[in-house]
Design a protein around this motif. Structure first.
Motif, PDB file in Angstrom:
ATOM      1  N   ALA A 225      10.322  -5.279  12.406  1.00 45.31           N
ATOM      2  CA  ALA A 225      10.270  -6.037  10.603  1.00 45.31           C
ATOM      3  C   ALA A 225      11.304  -7.249  11.123  1.00 45.31           C
ATOM      4  CB  ALA A 225       9.770  -5.131  10.329  1.00 45.31           C
ATOM      5  N   VAL A 243       9.701  -4.584  -2.148  1.00 40.38           N
ATOM      6  CA  VAL A 243       9.199  -4.002  -1.130  1.00 40.38           C
ATOM      7  C   VAL A 243       8.855  -3.359  -2.032  1.00 40.38           C
ATOM      8  CG1 VAL A 243       8.958  -2.010   0.829  1.00 40.38           C
ATOM      9  CG2 VAL A 243      10.409  -4.617   0.860  1.00 40.38           C
ATOM     10  N   HIS A 294       5.868  -6.153   7.732  1.00 36.68           N
ATOM     11  CA  HIS A 294       5.469  -5.938   5.608  1.00 36.68           C
ATOM     12  C   HIS A 294       4.266  -6.536   4.974  1.00 36.68           C
ATOM     13  CE1 HIS A 294       9.842  -5.188   5.747  1.00 36.68           C
ATOM     14  NE2 HIS A 294       9.437  -4.930   4.402  1.00 36.68           N
ATOM     15  N   THR A 296       1.230  -7.044   1.915  1.00 37.04           N
ATOM     16  CA  THR A 296       1.138  -6.534   0.844  1.00 37.04           C
ATOM     17  C   THR A 296      -0.284  -6.449   0.640  1.00 37.04           C
ATOM     18  OG1 THR A 296       2.345  -8.432  -0.168  1.00 37.04           O
ATOM     19  CG2 THR A 296       0.809  -7.749  -1.842  1.00 37.04           C
ATOM     20  N   ASN A 311       3.330  -4.053  -1.591  1.00 36.29           N
ATOM     21  CA  ASN A 311       3.963  -4.463  -0.441  1.00 36.29           C
ATOM     22  C   ASN A 311       4.946  -3.477  -0.350  1.00 36.29           C
ATOM     23  OD1 ASN A 311       4.982  -5.871   1.316  1.00 36.29           O
ATOM     24  ND2 ASN A 311       6.614  -6.715   0.890  1.00 36.29           N
ATOM     25  N   LYS A 313       6.265  -1.723   4.263  1.00 33.47           N
ATOM     26  CA  LYS A 313       7.364  -1.958   5.381  1.00 33.47           C
ATOM     27  C   LYS A 313       6.005  -1.008   6.279  1.00 33.47           C
ATOM     28  CE  LYS A 313      10.600  -0.720   6.807  1.00 33.47           C
ATOM     29  NZ  LYS A 313      12.801  -0.834   7.885  1.00 33.47           N
ATOM     30  N   ASN A 365       7.435   2.323   4.957  1.00 35.16           N
ATOM     31  CA  ASN A 365       8.974   2.185   4.523  1.00 35.16           C
ATOM     32  C   ASN A 365       9.337   3.019   4.959  1.00 35.16           C
ATOM     33  OD1 ASN A 365       7.879   0.290   3.064  1.00 35.16           O
ATOM     34  ND2 ASN A 365       7.558   1.091   0.806  1.00 35.16           N
ATOM     35  N   THR A 478       3.048 -11.456   2.700  1.00 33.51           N
ATOM     36  CA  THR A 478       3.549 -10.250   2.097  1.00 33.51           C
ATOM     37  C   THR A 478       3.064 -11.414   0.862  1.00 33.51           C
ATOM     38  OG1 THR A 478       5.428 -11.347   2.636  1.00 33.51           O
ATOM     39  CG2 THR A 478       4.787  -9.507   3.563  1.00 33.51           C
TER      40      THR A 478
END
Ligand SMILES: Nc1nc2c(c(=O)[nH]1)N[C@H]1C(S)=C(S)[C@@H](COP(=O)(O)O)O[C@H]1N2
Ligand SMILES: [Mo]
Length: 531
Positions: A225, A243, A294, A296, A311, A313, A365, A478
């Motif tokens: 990312a 995040v 990332h 959303t 949002n 990752k 994440n 995002t």
């Protein structure tokens, strides 16, 4: 004589002990079933078990493992069950003798569950309530059984006295209260047995999958990312994190129980209008060059100002590469993705094959997808509402046409297409929170996935729009954070926010409900400014 025997003092106490055990079993089963719905990865029993494992000193753990081998977890559960049964039996007897003492013990067990859940990494707010509610259920059941038991005992004693007084009574027929207690007792026992078996099988399946999930190591992404720009996350207290952690991420689906898919046997099939059907397993996906991005995602049911947006990752394989292996046929314009529980979403084929990096996501994440968020794999498509794109627990991608197939929500009054709408939200000041006069910090988020936001304005009491400061975006896929400082003297104000996208299009002021394709309107809050 017969009656006198029935009236032995020990007898009522034995029934009271049994009632305590049944009430506790009923409560534990109810807690596990409730946890399966609201917080599948942590239930009262697994939380207490986990807390015990963590608290036990190393040497004792080694001893238990050497004694029970791979049966160590089963041994722990059996021991927990025996301890609980013993405590519950005493609670039943004590409550029988003196009101509220047993209830206090049940409440204490609920609190132990509550604190155990707090110590768990997978803790969620919903999960903390489950042990407390289970304890309340246990108390209610125990109270019902003991009331009936007391009635039965009283009736059993009454004819004995009557007989002593030489009054003719039909003492042979057992009193109705005895029948009522036994009925209640055995029905509760049967419900506990059936519900408990069901809960154990169900929880056992998700526990096994949770364990497999914990054993998965995600590969290093071929394309990591892009770094989050400095200043993208504002430091205004109370603003939503840029995040969102997995445990706080909104969850929306039609699944009453979270599907527990075995990652070893899970397969995703590409079918329909393709040159060749393709089937992939998780190992194959994990071996592909994966992207981390990332993105959303948002729910079409999000009201203006609502929190059904988050949002994260995501790590995944571009769906266009999987589709390319299958070779979509000319004329196809939709992919109907299906989850293991039959739910479907219809996504334009073009949004899966263009350069927006629509992902077959396996990570969220930095972790494998949580069970609630689609383990082992789901779709993430920048720019589209979840109901037309974000299929969790995905097992099939059927390449088809919008004219030939309909998705789950499309037949229930929602639009066939669901691009995300440009929108913005005020997070600070929080609802019903008064602020002090002077410089008042106002902040929030704005989004227009796959287009991007270029400006955010705020206005007070429908006055002139004033530009807010826009933090740098992670990407156009995002949300962005914004903030403004307003000078406000004491009083009550109406505050509104409005976003503008990177094409210069302004957020729609006219209010629209969420049905059929997403709400519009300006998020409007009232701020009370105190002296
Ligand atoms: N299998 C399945 N996937 C689903 C849904 C569902 O009901 N079942 N709901 C969708 C909707 S409406 C949304 S908004 C997103 C929410 O994803 P999340 O729960 O991970 O936030 O999942 C989508 N994927
Ligand atoms: Mo949704």
């Amino acid at each position: 004589m017969n009656i006198a025997q029935q009236d032995r003092p020990g007898r009522g106490q034995r029934w009271a002990a049994a009632s305590g055990i049944v009430a506790a079993g009923f409560a534990a089963g109810a807690g596990e079933l409730l946890a399966g719905i609201v917080s599948p990865s942590v239930s009262p029993v697994t939380a207490v078990g986990g807390a015990v494992i963590d608290a036990v000193p190393g040497p004792v753990k080694d001893w238990a493992i050497s004694l029970f081998g791979t049966g160590d977890k089963a041994a722990l559960l059996v021991s927990m069950g025996l301890v609980m049964a013993a405590v519950a039996a005493s609670a039943g007897v004590l409550e029988y003798r003196r009101r509220f003492v047993g209830f206090a013990i049940f409440a204490a067990m609920g609190l132990i569950g509550f604190f155990s859940v707090l110590t768990r990494a997978q803790m969620t707010v919903g999960a903390t309530f489950v042990p407390l509610m289970a304890a309340a259920v246990g108390i209610a059941i125990l109270r019902m059984l003991l009331l009936l038991l007391k009635k039965k005992e009283a009736d059993a004693a009454a004819p004995a006295r009557a007989a002593d007084a030489q009054v003719a009574v039909d003492a042979v027929r057992p009193p109705a209260s005895r029948r009522r207690f036994l009925q209640a007792f055995w029905i509760t026992t049967a419900v506990t047995a059936v519900g408990g078996t069901f809960a154990a099988l169900w929880r056992g399946a998700s526990a096994a999958v949770a364990e497999r999930r914990a054993g998965i190591t995600l590969p290093v992404p071929a394309s990591p990312a892009p770094a989050i720009p400095t200043g993208a996350a504002l430091t205004v207290p109370g603003i939503t994190p840029l995040v969102v952690p997995n445990d706080d991420f909104y969850r929306i689906d039609t699944a009453l129980s979270v599907p527990a898919l075995d990652p070893d046997t899970w397969r995703l099939r590409v079918t329909g209008m393709v040159e060749r059907e393709v089937e992939v397993d998780l190992a194959t996906i994990l071996a592909k060059p994966l992207l981390e991005r990332h993105v959303t995602i948002a729910c079409v049911s999000n009201n203006v100002g609502g929190d059904l947006i988050g949002n994260a990752k995501w790590l995944g394989w571009p769906i266009r590469e999987l589709l390319a292996e299958a070779g979509p046929l000319d004329g196809a314009d939709m992919v109907l993705s299906r989850s293991s529980d039959g739910w479907t979403a219809g996504t334009p084929l073009s949004s899966l094959t263009d350069d927006r990096d629509a992902l077959l996501a396996v990570g969220m994440n930095g972790e494998p997808l949580p069970l609630e968020h689609g383990f082992p794999a789901r779709l993430i498509v920048p720019g589209l509402f979840g109901y037309v794109s974000a299929t969790k627990w995905v097992v099939e991608l059927k390449v088809t046409r919008f004219s030939d197939d309909v998705a789950y929500w499309t037949t229930r009054g929602w639009s066939e297409r669901g691009p995300v709408k440009l929108s913005s939200r005020i997070d600070v000041p929080a609802l019903r929170k008064s602020v002090s006069a002077g410089t008042v910090a106002v902040a929030g988020v704005a989004w227009s996935q796959h287009t991007g936001v270029s400006a955010v304005d705020v206005r007070i009491n429908r006055g002139d729009w004033q530009p807010a400061e826009l933090a740098p975006a992670i990407s156009k896929d995002t949300w962005v954070q914004w903030q403004a400082s307003l000078d406000l003297s004491p009083g009550s104000y109406e505050l509104q926010v409005r976003a503008t996208d990177r094409n210069g299009v302004q957020q729609v002021e006219e209010t629209a409900p969420v049905v059929p394709d997403g709400s519009t309107g300006f998020h409007t809050i009232t701020v009370d400014v105190q002296q």
